[in-house]
Design an enzyme around this catalytic site. Structure first.
Site, PDB file in Angstrom:
ATOM      1  N   ARG A  80       0.922  -0.825  -0.013  1.00 36.81           N
ATOM      2  CA  ARG A  80       0.119  -0.058   0.082  1.00 36.81           C
ATOM      3  C   ARG A  80       0.525   1.336  -0.079  1.00 36.81           C
ATOM      4  O   ARG A  80       1.794   1.658   1.215  1.00 36.81           O
ATOM      5  CB  ARG A  80      -1.169  -0.462   1.463  1.00 36.81           C
ATOM      6  CG  ARG A  80      -2.115   0.611   0.992  1.00 36.81           C
ATOM      7  CD  ARG A  80      -2.987   0.872   2.507  1.00 36.81           C
ATOM      8  NE  ARG A  80      -4.578   0.582   1.817  1.00 36.81           N
ATOM      9  CZ  ARG A  80      -5.051   1.703   3.376  1.00 36.81           C
ATOM     10  NH1 ARG A  80      -5.043   1.042   4.681  1.00 36.81           N
ATOM     11  NH2 ARG A  80      -6.076   1.764   2.586  1.00 36.81           N
ATOM     12  N   GLU A 424      -5.030   5.161   0.200  1.00 30.45           N
ATOM     13  CA  GLU A 424      -3.248   5.412   0.256  1.00 30.45           C
ATOM     14  C   GLU A 424      -2.693   7.201   0.311  1.00 30.45           C
ATOM     15  O   GLU A 424      -1.911   6.661   1.048  1.00 30.45           O
ATOM     16  CB  GLU A 424      -2.987   5.303  -0.753  1.00 30.45           C
ATOM     17  CG  GLU A 424      -3.457   3.364  -1.157  1.00 30.45           C
ATOM     18  CD  GLU A 424      -2.768   3.007  -2.367  1.00 30.45           C
ATOM     19  OE1 GLU A 424      -1.386   2.163  -2.996  1.00 30.45           O
ATOM     20  OE2 GLU A 424      -3.345   2.848  -3.499  1.00 30.45           O
TER      21      GLU A 424
END
Length: 479
Positions: A80, A424
């Protein structure tokens, strides 16, 4: 799994910078090296790390380059916010070190170097025109309003007084911004929408994977909004390459908006088919359309063709206050404040959860999740949570405030219902905890007689904090 498969690629970097006495950093050169293990999986970290390495700052002369290195360790891969979570703090490291070198507060150096409307990001970072209609820019205003609302200056004064009065416990506060460019060019998404039966039931299927990010809820809401039907009439079918063929990916925080866009494309065709039969009652509208022979099954497709790597940027600012125990290295996040520009969120509650979760996940990267290796065998030696420490309940800030910038829809041509990506983009703001801890450590080192600059590695574990505080037995004196 941890023994056989690598994780996030570690970054080693070198940098040089030139700045004047006013804090303007005119030149920055970054050189990155991502360790990929025995595969080439860190290539994505390198590419994204370079593209995001400018963060929110303009430098007249900016370069960033690098390479991946291999080893006999298990192969690493994208995790991520790949690369971004490592190179954004590198940009902040430059700010911190320049501030120390010229004797200015780091916040002041950040402010003087923030992008302004009309600036153009370096080509390696997208080449976007900051503040244009296609790439709106809210960081400077968010920075100013948040700094005032969070009482940053007053809290710094309180922290200074606390540190003066306490030898073995120190506090620190750091504030930083984030610019997370969204690249939608790789998203090719299929969807289909079917209105089934005279009761007006709607089924939507798409080619993306619901993995807890709230994708299906957002798609259902988008379909109900565009068709003008009740939300409880919409059912999201199982993901299948039969029903959503040729979809390229789920990932990159762009799946929700692009899946919604594909579903909205199908809905636009259905809206046209329903138009001659439209009435205030949804079920009556559908029944009339079926009686009239209308086809109520349409496919949708999303495939943008952008001219630049980034179509817009999700933006934010964050401030973190910590307290460290100089004797043990233990750290407590007393307070974290985050403000994100999510445009017009597709679902504010889901996006709030994504912002909170992404931030806490990043705390593990910056503070606790150290990976240890056996030199002789290249095997990972901390294979469980007894030794490898992801964030747990006591790592969550005691006071955690997350908010969204209000009434600022995304004006990009590629925006879906005025929204911006979540998940994110917030993660690199977790680095504020690292720099808040650095400020606390700096105060401890000053009490130990050391006022020079110093290096710190992430994750900033309790061992590293304790050692960096320069505590020795000779300092223990009875009064």
């Amino acid at each position: 799994d941890m023994a056989a498969v690598g994780g996030r690629a570690p970054l080693t970097a070198k940098w040089t910078a030139a700045a004047d006495s006013a804090g303007v950093i005119s030149s920055v050169e970054l050189v990155l090296s991502f360790e990929s293990g025995c595969t080439g999986g860190a290539a994505g970290d390198l590419g994204m790390g370079i593209q995001f390495s400018d963060n929110c700052y303009r430098h007249e002369d900016f370069t960033c380059a690098g390479a991946i290195t291999t080893s006999r360790k298990p192969g690493n891969t994208a995790v991520r916010a790949p690369g971004v979570i490592a190179t954004v703090p590198l940009s902040e490291e430059v700010i911190e070190r320049v501030a120390e070198a010229i004797g200015m507060p780091a916040d002041a150096v950040r402010e003087v170097n923030l992008y302004k409307d009309g600036d153009v990001t370096p080509l390696v970072c997208g080449g976007n025109v900051i503040g244009s209609e296609r790439f709106n820019w809210n960081v400077p205003s968010m920075w100013a309003s948040s700094r005032a609302a969070w009482h940053v200056d007053a809290r710094r004064a309180d922290i200074s007084a606390f540190n003066t009065a306490n030898r073995w416990r120190k506090r620190g506060l750091a504030m930083m911004p984030i610019k997370y460019g969204m690249a939608l060019g790789d998203f090719h998404i299929a969807a289909s929408v079917r209105i089934m039966g005279s009761d007006g039931s709607v089924q939507v299927v798409h080619g993306c994977c619901e993995i807890g990010q709230g994708l299906n809820t957002k798609v259902a809401q988008a379909v109900a909004y565009r068709l003008g039907c009740p939300l409880d009439a919409v059912v999201v079918g199982d993901t299948s390459s039969m029903n959503g063929p040729n979809t390229t990916l789920t990932g990159g925080s762009g799946t929700s908006e692009t899946a919604c866009a594909a579903a909205l494309d199908a809905c636009a065709k259905l809206v046209a088919s329903l138009a001659p039969y439209r009435s205030p009652d949804w079920a009556q509208t559908v029944s009339a359309a079926l009686d009239g022979g209308a086809s109520l099954h349409e496919a949708g497709w999303y495939q943008p063709h952008p001219a630049k790597p980034f179509q817009y940027a999700t933006q934010g600012v964050g401030a973190v206050e910590v307290e460290v125990d100089c004797l043990t290295g233990e750290i407590q996040i007393s307070r974290a404040d985050v403000m994100m520009d999510q445009g017009s969120p597709l679902n504010p509650m889901i996006d709030m959860g994504q912002a909170e979760g992404g931030f806490v996940m990043a705390l593990g990267y910056y503070l606790t999740e150290e990976v240890l290796w056996a030199d002789a065998t290249n095997a990972q030696i901390n294979l469980g949570t007894w030794q490898y420490k992801p964030p747990a309940v006591h790592d969550i800030p005691l006071e955690f405030n997350v908010s969204f910038l209000a009434k600022t829809p995304n004006t990009s041509d590629y925006a879906v219902l005025g929204s911006k990506a979540s998940a994110e983009p917030v993660m690199a703001l977790g680095a504020a905890a690292f720099y808040a801890a650095r400020a606390a450590i700096k105060a401890a080192r000053a009490d130990a007689g050391e006022t020079g600059t110093f290096d710190l590695e992430a994750p900033l574990t309790v061992q590293r904090i304790q050692q960096a505080c320069l505590v020795t037995a000779q300092q223990f004196k009875l009064k």
